[in-house]
Design an enzyme around this catalytic site. Structure first.
Site, PDB file in Angstrom:
ATOM      1  N   GLU A 213      55.214 -72.530  47.428  1.00 16.84           N
ATOM      2  CA  GLU A 213      54.856 -72.039  46.085  1.00 16.84           C
ATOM      3  C   GLU A 213      53.377 -71.720  46.052  1.00 16.84           C
ATOM      4  O   GLU A 213      52.569 -72.582  46.438  1.00 16.84           O
ATOM      5  CB  GLU A 213      55.196 -73.096  45.032  1.00 16.84           C
ATOM      6  CG  GLU A 213      56.690 -73.319  44.904  1.00 16.84           C
ATOM      7  CD  GLU A 213      57.047 -74.401  43.869  1.00 16.84           C
ATOM      8  OE1 GLU A 213      56.143 -74.862  43.149  1.00 16.84           O
ATOM      9  OE2 GLU A 213      58.214 -74.768  43.802  1.00 16.84           O
TER      10      GLU A 213
ATOM     11  N   ARG B 238      62.734 -79.882  43.676  1.00 12.95           N
ATOM     12  CA  ARG B 238      61.691 -79.545  44.650  1.00 12.95           C
ATOM     13  C   ARG B 238      62.290 -78.579  45.670  1.00 12.95           C
ATOM     14  O   ARG B 238      63.412 -78.784  46.158  1.00 12.95           O
ATOM     15  CB  ARG B 238      61.197 -80.791  45.383  1.00 12.95           C
ATOM     16  CG  ARG B 238      60.212 -81.641  44.594  1.00 12.95           C
ATOM     17  CD  ARG B 238      58.875 -80.923  44.394  1.00 12.95           C
ATOM     18  NE  ARG B 238      57.895 -81.702  43.689  1.00 12.95           N
ATOM     19  CZ  ARG B 238      57.731 -81.719  42.354  1.00 12.95           C
ATOM     20  NH1 ARG B 238      58.522 -80.991  41.581  1.00 12.95           N
ATOM     21  NH2 ARG B 238      56.787 -82.431  41.801  1.00 12.95           N
TER      22      ARG B 238
ATOM     23  N   HIS C  35      58.417 -72.408  38.642  1.00  9.41           N
ATOM     24  CA  HIS C  35      58.271 -73.866  38.496  1.00  9.41           C
ATOM     25  C   HIS C  35      57.902 -74.227  37.046  1.00  9.41           C
ATOM     26  O   HIS C  35      56.819 -74.770  36.780  1.00  9.41           O
ATOM     27  CB  HIS C  35      57.206 -74.394  39.479  1.00  9.41           C
ATOM     28  CG  HIS C  35      57.339 -75.856  39.778  1.00  9.41           C
ATOM     29  ND1 HIS C  35      57.111 -76.402  41.011  1.00  9.41           N
ATOM     30  CD2 HIS C  35      57.682 -76.906  38.981  1.00  9.41           C
ATOM     31  CE1 HIS C  35      57.284 -77.711  40.974  1.00  9.41           C
ATOM     32  NE2 HIS C  35      57.639 -78.039  39.742  1.00  9.41           N
TER      33      HIS C  35
HETATM   34  C1  DGY Z   1      56.869 -82.721  38.123  1.00 10.97           C
HETATM   35  O1  DGY Z   1      56.475 -83.394  37.175  1.00 10.97           O
HETATM   36  O2  DGY Z   1      57.058 -83.197  39.230  1.00 10.97           O
HETATM   37  C2  DGY Z   1      57.083 -81.272  37.872  1.00 10.97           C
HETATM   38  O3  DGY Z   1      57.794 -80.666  38.883  1.00 10.97           O
HETATM   39  C3  DGY Z   1      55.767 -80.569  37.682  1.00 10.97           C
HETATM   40  O4  DGY Z   1      55.152 -80.508  38.928  1.00 10.97           O
END
Ligand code: DGY
Length: 326
Positions: free
Chosen positions: A265, A236, A284
């Site tokens: 993002e 993240r 991502h």
């Molecule tokens: C998650 O599953 O958290 C991935 O980052 C997709 O958002």
């Protein structure tokens, strides 16, 4: 006749998964491009919600859904969900751990090796005609074998990355905010975060994002890293202070970074990070394979249907809600 619960779907799910929900529920699709006020209005009698990781479930969201019993997100991360508010209201929150571990670990492995071998620089060199013009090659890369990988956050994904990189001959260290995360990778050594940062040639971040872990890697931590070291983040964006990272990359206090996630993002087009030559940014895509995304949606539906049937869902974030008279 028992009234079928209403489920709001804030995501694109395949027809067979929607049909599985429709066997016992009424389905309402929420247009994710519509104004938030319309999205919230759709929640008025919802008992279940299937969420995408981009739609925040904040206090306002829960206020708009007074009958909600289960909120099931098709993601492992649930940092956009106000879990304490959900718990206070007795709403079960579910997510999708496990089914995406390999996909995220694979991407992380690719990024470590790509940084080491200067893959992106060399690709740009060919594409911009450097080879054809006979320009000097980009700087040589380095071996990963014998180098040290520091894994920050040693849950499923951190451990899977460790296994993969040990296969390439890397020495591996780990740190986790949880004192004993029961690691399954015996050949990896624990280090306090500052020691891990000082010793590692590659630092990869795999923690959950929450109030305690926000900016876990800030200016001070970046200063601890070797000037030859690289940072990889496929978890993240908020785990790393992006402004401090931009400065560290600009000033050369670390060698480079590969980021699949950013604090904002999508990033603003004029985000200075995007103009630095020693950073690689991806949009991502850690879980972005056909098979993994399908498994995530399947698990999200299983979680939803189990909770609506009064059963304990397979992947629950706030198990305290399903005790007592659940
Ligand atoms: C998650 O599953 O958290 C991935 O980052 C997709 O958002």
């Amino acid at each position: 006749m028992v009234k079928r619960p209403t489920v709001c779907i804030f995501a694109d799910f395949e027809p067979d998964l929607v049909a599985a929900i429709e066997e016992n529920c009424r389905v309402r699709f929420v247009d994710m491009a519509s104004p938030r006020v319309h999205q919230l209005a759709a929640l008025h009698n919802a008992q279940g919600v299937l969420l995408n990781p981009l739609t925040p479930a904040d206090t306002e969201f829960f206020e708009a859904a007074p009958r909600l019993r289960v909120l099931s997100t098709a993601s492992v991360g649930y940092d956009t969900i106000h879990v304490a508010e959900a718990t206070r209201r007795g709403v079960v929150v579910c997510h999708t751990p496990g089914v995406l571990t390999a996909a995220v670990a694979d991407l992380t492995m690719v990024l470590v090796i790509s940084l080491a071998r200067r893959l992106f620089d060399n690709e740009r060199y060919v594409r911009s005609g450097g080879w054809a013009r006979g320009d000097p090659l980009p700087e040589l890369g380095s071996d990963v074998g014998g180098k040290t990988l520091g894994v920050v956050g040693f849950g499923r994904i951190g451990q899977e990355v460790t296994r993969r990189m040990q296969g390439f001959g890397m020495r591996t260290l780990w740190y986790d905010a949880v004192a004993d995360p029961h690691p399954q990778v015996p050949a990896s050594r624990y280090r306090p975060l500052d020691e891990l940062l000082r010793e590692s040639d590659f630092v990869t971040v795999h923690a959950d994002l929450n109030d305690a872990s926000r900016h876990l890697i800030g200016a001070e931590e970046l200063q601890m890293m070797k000037p030859t070291a690289y940072l990889i983040n496929t978890a993240r964006g908020g785990l790393v202070d992006q402004r401090a990272l931009t400065e560290a990359l600009r000033g050369g206090s670390i060698a480079g970074a590969a980021l699949d996630v950013l604090e904002t993002e999508p990033p603003a087009p004029d985000d200075p990070l995007l103009r630095l030559p020693n950073v690689v940014c991806l949009p991502h895509i850690g879980t972005a394979t056909t098979e993994t995304r399908r498994r995530m949606r399947e698990l999200a539906v299983q979680n939803l249907l189990a909770a609506l049937a009064g059963e304990i869902p397979p992947a629950i974030v706030n198990p305290e809600v399903v005790t007592g008279d659940w």
